[in-house]
Design an enzyme around this catalytic site. Structure first.
Site, PDB file in Angstrom:
ATOM      1  N   GLU A   1      59.331  50.687  11.785  1.00  0.00           N
ATOM      2  CA  GLU A   1      59.512  49.830  10.507  1.00  0.00           C
ATOM      3  C   GLU A   1      59.794  48.099  10.976  1.00  0.00           C
ATOM      4  O   GLU A   1      59.284  47.312  10.463  1.00  0.00           O
ATOM      5  CB  GLU A   1      60.716  50.180   9.892  1.00  0.00           C
ATOM      6  CG  GLU A   1      61.278  49.558   8.509  1.00  0.00           C
ATOM      7  CD  GLU A   1      60.167  49.407   7.449  1.00  0.00           C
ATOM      8  OE1 GLU A   1      58.965  50.239   7.484  1.00  0.00           O
ATOM      9  OE2 GLU A   1      60.275  48.506   6.748  1.00  0.00           O
TER      10      GLU A   1
ATOM     11  N   GLU B   1      53.583  42.382   8.941  1.00  0.00           N
ATOM     12  CA  GLU B   1      53.031  41.961   7.612  1.00  0.00           C
ATOM     13  C   GLU B   1      53.355  40.573   7.069  1.00  0.00           C
ATOM     14  O   GLU B   1      52.881  39.967   6.889  1.00  0.00           O
ATOM     15  CB  GLU B   1      53.881  42.932   6.486  1.00  0.00           C
ATOM     16  CG  GLU B   1      53.510  44.372   6.403  1.00  0.00           C
ATOM     17  CD  GLU B   1      54.476  44.994   5.605  1.00  0.00           C
ATOM     18  OE1 GLU B   1      54.132  45.744   4.563  1.00  0.00           O
ATOM     19  OE2 GLU B   1      55.828  45.099   6.051  1.00  0.00           O
TER      20      GLU B   1
ATOM     21  N   LYS C   1      57.320  45.553   9.652  1.00  0.00           N
ATOM     22  CA  LYS C   1      57.809  44.190   8.816  1.00  0.00           C
ATOM     23  C   LYS C   1      57.211  42.903   9.698  1.00  0.00           C
ATOM     24  O   LYS C   1      56.629  41.931   8.938  1.00  0.00           O
ATOM     25  CB  LYS C   1      59.276  44.210   8.888  1.00  0.00           C
ATOM     26  CG  LYS C   1      59.898  45.199   8.001  1.00  0.00           C
ATOM     27  CD  LYS C   1      59.924  44.783   6.698  1.00  0.00           C
ATOM     28  CE  LYS C   1      58.697  45.533   6.051  1.00  0.00           C
ATOM     29  NZ  LYS C   1      58.953  46.681   5.424  1.00  0.00           N
TER      30      LYS C   1
ATOM     31  N   LYS D   1      51.571  44.858  -3.405  1.00  0.00           N
ATOM     32  CA  LYS D   1      52.901  45.570  -3.562  1.00  0.00           C
ATOM     33  C   LYS D   1      52.824  47.053  -3.826  1.00  0.00           C
ATOM     34  O   LYS D   1      53.397  48.016  -3.363  1.00  0.00           O
ATOM     35  CB  LYS D   1      53.814  44.936  -4.799  1.00  0.00           C
ATOM     36  CG  LYS D   1      55.131  45.587  -5.048  1.00  0.00           C
ATOM     37  CD  LYS D   1      55.916  45.231  -3.627  1.00  0.00           C
ATOM     38  CE  LYS D   1      57.225  46.065  -3.632  1.00  0.00           C
ATOM     39  NZ  LYS D   1      57.973  45.951  -2.360  1.00  0.00           N
TER      40      LYS D   1
ATOM     41  N   CYS E   1      46.038  44.746  -8.477  1.00  0.00           N
ATOM     42  CA  CYS E   1      45.749  44.107  -9.826  1.00  0.00           C
ATOM     43  C   CYS E   1      46.844  44.279 -10.820  1.00  0.00           C
ATOM     44  O   CYS E   1      47.434  45.228 -10.825  1.00  0.00           O
ATOM     45  CB  CYS E   1      44.277  44.463 -10.345  1.00  0.00           C
ATOM     46  SG  CYS E   1      42.867  44.808  -9.408  1.00  0.00           S
TER      47      CYS E   1
ATOM     48  N   ASN F   1      42.370  47.648 -13.717  1.00  0.00           N
ATOM     49  CA  ASN F   1      42.959  47.813 -12.369  1.00  0.00           C
ATOM     50  C   ASN F   1      42.533  49.288 -11.831  1.00  0.00           C
ATOM     51  O   ASN F   1      42.844  50.256 -12.634  1.00  0.00           O
ATOM     52  CB  ASN F   1      44.332  47.771 -12.550  1.00  0.00           C
ATOM     53  CG  ASN F   1      45.330  48.285 -11.577  1.00  0.00           C
ATOM     54  OD1 ASN F   1      44.674  48.554 -10.350  1.00  0.00           O
ATOM     55  ND2 ASN F   1      46.653  48.437 -11.698  1.00  0.00           N
ATOM     56  N   GLY F   2      42.130  49.320 -10.646  1.00  0.00           N
ATOM     57  CA  GLY F   2      41.591  50.563 -10.222  1.00  0.00           C
ATOM     58  C   GLY F   2      40.265  50.554  -9.660  1.00  0.00           C
ATOM     59  O   GLY F   2      39.673  49.402  -9.203  1.00  0.00           O
TER      60      GLY F   2
ATOM     61  N   ARG G   1      52.328  41.808  -6.804  1.00  0.00           N
ATOM     62  CA  ARG G   1      51.773  42.820  -6.519  1.00  0.00           C
ATOM     63  C   ARG G   1      50.557  42.408  -5.668  1.00  0.00           C
ATOM     64  O   ARG G   1      49.956  43.209  -5.070  1.00  0.00           O
ATOM     65  CB  ARG G   1      51.061  43.424  -7.840  1.00  0.00           C
ATOM     66  CG  ARG G   1      51.943  43.773  -8.733  1.00  0.00           C
ATOM     67  CD  ARG G   1      51.534  44.037 -10.230  1.00  0.00           C
ATOM     68  NE  ARG G   1      50.563  45.298 -10.178  1.00  0.00           N
ATOM     69  CZ  ARG G   1      50.658  46.628 -10.243  1.00  0.00           C
ATOM     70  NH1 ARG G   1      52.179  46.682 -10.656  1.00  0.00           N
ATOM     71  NH2 ARG G   1      49.852  47.287 -10.562  1.00  0.00           N
TER      72      ARG G   1
ATOM     73  N   HIS H   1      54.384  56.169  29.111  1.00  0.00           N
ATOM     74  CA  HIS H   1      53.157  56.889  29.074  1.00  0.00           C
ATOM     75  C   HIS H   1      52.013  55.650  28.610  1.00  0.00           C
ATOM     76  O   HIS H   1      50.908  56.339  28.221  1.00  0.00           O
ATOM     77  CB  HIS H   1      53.359  58.083  28.208  1.00  0.00           C
ATOM     78  CG  HIS H   1      54.098  59.014  28.691  1.00  0.00           C
ATOM     79  ND1 HIS H   1      54.082  59.754  29.693  1.00  0.00           N
ATOM     80  CD2 HIS H   1      55.545  59.104  28.402  1.00  0.00           C
ATOM     81  CE1 HIS H   1      55.243  60.397  29.979  1.00  0.00           C
ATOM     82  NE2 HIS H   1      56.066  60.105  29.186  1.00  0.00           N
TER      83      HIS H   1
ATOM     84  N   TRP I   1      43.013  41.923  -7.168  1.00  0.00           N
ATOM     85  CA  TRP I   1      43.070  42.215  -5.732  1.00  0.00           C
ATOM     86  C   TRP I   1      41.769  42.950  -5.383  1.00  0.00           C
ATOM     87  O   TRP I   1      41.382  44.165  -5.679  1.00  0.00           O
ATOM     88  CB  TRP I   1      44.039  43.271  -5.438  1.00  0.00           C
ATOM     89  CG  TRP I   1      44.443  43.389  -3.903  1.00  0.00           C
ATOM     90  CD1 TRP I   1      45.241  42.521  -3.376  1.00  0.00           C
ATOM     91  CD2 TRP I   1      44.033  44.533  -3.350  1.00  0.00           C
ATOM     92  NE1 TRP I   1      45.435  42.840  -2.068  1.00  0.00           N
ATOM     93  CE2 TRP I   1      44.674  44.129  -1.969  1.00  0.00           C
ATOM     94  CE3 TRP I   1      43.352  45.757  -3.364  1.00  0.00           C
ATOM     95  CZ2 TRP I   1      44.588  45.336  -0.914  1.00  0.00           C
ATOM     96  CZ3 TRP I   1      43.259  46.410  -2.472  1.00  0.00           C
ATOM     97  CH2 TRP I   1      43.727  46.268  -1.063  1.00  0.00           C
TER      98      TRP I   1
HETATM   99  C1  F6R Z   1      55.642  47.648   3.736  1.00  0.00           C
HETATM  100  C2  F6R Z   1      55.346  48.313   2.524  1.00  0.00           C
HETATM  101  C3  F6R Z   1      54.338  49.287   2.128  1.00  0.00           C
HETATM  102  C4  F6R Z   1      54.655  50.412   1.220  1.00  0.00           C
HETATM  103  C5  F6R Z   1      53.851  51.453   1.144  1.00  0.00           C
HETATM  104  C6  F6R Z   1      54.185  52.590   0.000  1.00  0.00           C
HETATM  105  O1  F6R Z   1      56.538  46.925   3.638  1.00  0.00           O
HETATM  106  O2  F6R Z   1      55.940  47.885   1.402  1.00  0.00           O
HETATM  107  O3  F6R Z   1      54.018  50.022   3.286  1.00  0.00           O
HETATM  108  O4  F6R Z   1      55.994  51.187   1.638  1.00  0.00           O
HETATM  109  O5  F6R Z   1      52.536  50.831   0.480  1.00  0.00           O
HETATM  110  O6  F6R Z   1      54.403  52.200  -1.043  1.00  0.00           O
HETATM  111  P1  F6R Z   1      55.511  53.034  -2.070  1.00  0.00           P
HETATM  112  O7  F6R Z   1      56.739  53.122  -1.484  1.00  0.00           O
HETATM  113  O8  F6R Z   1      55.496  52.184  -3.480  1.00  0.00           O
HETATM  114  O9  F6R Z   1      54.802  54.222  -2.374  1.00  0.00           O
END
Ligand code: F6R
Length: 611
Positions: free
Chosen positions: A484, A491, A488, A606, A2, A99-100, A27, A507, A73
């Protein structure tokens, strides 16, 4: 997660709020709304984008000098117009955004329902709002007082912002566990979840702390704790320019942020790394060097991409500092009564500095006496403030939901910390130390060079656009790069992908290999080269397609792979800084080729400020 924006002052509130909400779109959200307060209190809200809200209220009375806005959100209740914020209290007198998560809202709802309240939405927010109004009516007290009483009963996390129809000259806000910044202008105040909606108006800000209430008028900001004691606001100057949060000619923020990496890595090194003097200058490290060099164990807590940076750091720290490292998902660590011993140091890695699970993990470790070192991108964020010491990553605002430049900056910071500790502990020879400093300094130029191959990577993304699954493999510190790369792709392009250590393939995952499965290797030059060659042969023997990230000049893998993405040669220890970038680009271009909004992948936020 949010987003919150509010304004009080001489300007028209509506355009300030809408612009702010657009800046917070990154976000992640599914509905938006605004409440405007002048002589009356008007609420407009809509499922979908901020632009859809704007369109739906053309022609309405939008005039006001006080207002609150929200992007939601969904947590409690599906995304819909009626669950969107702001919510109105039963009497229609109060409007609130939140927010929360209010964890005990079911209990509060039961109590209110018994008293005859009914609810228009499925949200915890509406319950809390009516709870506050109920307290005010029964105790005949001010809104501020009723809020204070209510918050003492509430468990969970929140930033809430309230308007009272009878007091258009005041906004009341409170925070616990979710971020809130207040911008101080001349005779006006701006509130937001982060500084991006505020910077074009003022650079003077106050970060509200947990358990604080803010009573805000045009020219007055009062901060109090839940015990009704006044707190002097700590005013900070923002070191952020508007251009940093705009797209600068790129189609998407994610693409811009990938291409920014030569500069962000350079900025991260600047003023810290000095090869000629053979020094690394990091105040947070220097001031706590005894704690760090004497650490019996380093426990890294993080989530998602930041957790992957932690995994890479594990290889590097153990290799050159000879300190045992454990890397923990913050969400698991916080609940499993971890064993923390004297001499344990916690590294908390977070781009946003607001990830709820990481915050609680730190708090738990802190209670048990651990020393907390934060590696954070957002200056002034919660994790930066609750850590004992730390180092900023200086990657600048990361707007694309999928983390890219923050990841490489996290690695750079972790590598510098490891080098500094290793140097002090003398677990590294002088020659090797200088060699690694020199290699690190050369990274920004090498990233520039590899980004010149972006057109080739775009074509590969087009070629692989219709695959259904992908397997990512790597070894050593390129195993987390495989994780990673897979994250990516998932996502951004919604293609199922998994990351594995290449040797683990036999395995289990090898059962998946057939002519339809691309296997993507992160295989820059390293000690593992021959072993990776064998793994590639095993895939080819089963008709799998191999796409490999290799170092330039690696003719062996080049000949075997169906496709390659090359990166400049670099020392194996820091090679993930290069090998991850083609994988970021590949995912980004693939998502774009599929027509997706790569900056706002579905269901993702985000900054994950709820657990
Ligand atoms: C993936 C991504 C998330 C963040 C995770 C942690 O692309 O962005 O997996 O890495 O939500 O977020 P932070 O680093 O802000 O604690």
């Amino acid at each position: 997660m949010c987003g919150i924006v509010a304004y009080i002052g001489p300007r028209e509130a509506y355009p300030v709020i809408m612009k702010g909400l657009k800046r917070l779109e990154y976000r992640g959200y599914d509905s938006a709304g605004v409440a405007l307060l002048e002589k009356d209190l008007r609420v407009y809200k809509k499922q979908g984008r901020v632009a859809a809200l704007e369109e739906s209220i053309i022609g309405q009375d939008l005039h006001a000098h006080t207002g609150i806005g929200h992007t939601r959100w969904a947590t409690h209740g599906e995304p819909s117009d009626r669950n969107a914020h702001p919510h109105l209290s039963a009497s229609g007198r109060l409007a609130m955004i939140h927010n929360g998560i209010i964890e005990n809202y079911t209990q509060l709802k039961k109590e209110l329902t018994k008293k005859g309240y009914s609810f228009k939405s499925d949200t915890d927010t509406e319950v809390l709002l009516n709870f506050i109004e109920d307290i005010q009516e029964n105790n005949n007290c001010s809104l501020e007082e009723s809020l204070r009483i209510a918050l003492k009963r509430v468990t969970g996390a929140y930033v809430i912002v309230l308007l009272d129809r009878n007091h258009p000259d005041t906004i009341i806000a409170a925070r616990k566990g979710s971020p809130l910044v207040i911008g101080i202008g001349k005779g006006e105040h701006f509130l937001a979840s982060d500084a991006s909606p505020i910077i074009e108006y003022t650079k003077e800000v106050v970060y509200v702390n947990d358990y604080e209430l803010a009573i805000i008028k045009c020219d007055e900001l009062i901060l109090k704790n839940l015990g009704n004691e006044k707190i002097t606001p700590f005013v900070q100057k923002l070191d952020l320019e508007l251009t940093a949060i705009e797209k600068g000619g790129y189609e998407h923020f994610m693409l811009k942020e990938i291409f920014e990496q030569p500069e962000t890595i350079f900025d991260c090194l600047r003023g810290r790394l000095d090869v000629t003097k053979g020094t690394i200058t990091m105040a947070g490290v220097q001031n706590n060097i005894d704690k760090l060099t004497n650490a019996k164990r380093i426990i890294i807590v993080a989530c998602g991409t930041s957790w992957h940076a932690g995994l890479i750091a594990e290889y590097i720290i153990e290799e050159i500092c000879r300190i045992p490292v454990e890397v923990e998902y913050a969400s698991e660590f916080r609940y499993r009564n971890p064993v923390i011993n004297h001499g344990d140091v916690i590294f908390a890695i977070s781009q946003s500095g607001e990830t709820a699970d990481t915050i609680v993990a730190i708090e738990k470790a802190k209670e048990q006496g651990a020393f907390i070192f934060g590696i954070v991108n957002v200056v002034g964020s919660s994790i930066a403030r609750i850590s004992h010491a730390g180092a900023y990553t200086h990657a600048g605002p990361e707007i694309g939901v999928a983390s890219t430049k923050a990841f490489t900056a996290q690695m750079v910071v972790l590598i510098m910390i490891a080098l500094k500790i290793a140097y002090e502990k003398q677990t590294l020879t002088e020659d090797r130390y200088i060699q690694l400093l020199t290699e690190l300094q050369a990274i920004p130029e090498k990233v520039k060079e590899l980004l010149r191959t972006s057109e080739h990577i775009r074509n590969l993304a087009l070629k692989y656009k219709n695959v259904k699954d992908a397997l990512y493999l790597g070894r050593g510190n390129n195993f987390p790069v495989a994780l990673e790369g897979a994250l990516k792709l998932k996502e951004i392009s919604y293609i199922h992908a998994e990351g594995y250590p290449a040797a683990e393939m036999k395995h289990g995952p090898i059962a998946l290999v057939d002519e339809n499965l691309p296997v993507i290797f992160s295989a820059p030059k390293s000690f593992y080269h021959e072993k990776l060659v064998s793994n590639i042969q095993e895939i080819k023997a089963r008709k799998g397609k191999v796409l490999a990230v290799i170092s330039e000049g690696d003719e062996v893998i080049e000949k075997m792979a169906d496709d390659i993405m090359t990166v400049p040669l670099a020392d194996e220890l820091i090679s993930p800084l290069l090998s991850v970038i083609p994988l970021q680009l590949f995912a980004c271009y693939l998502g774009m080729a599929k027509g997706y909004d790569v900056d706002k992948p579905r269901n993702l936020a985000k900054s994950v400020t709820v657990e």
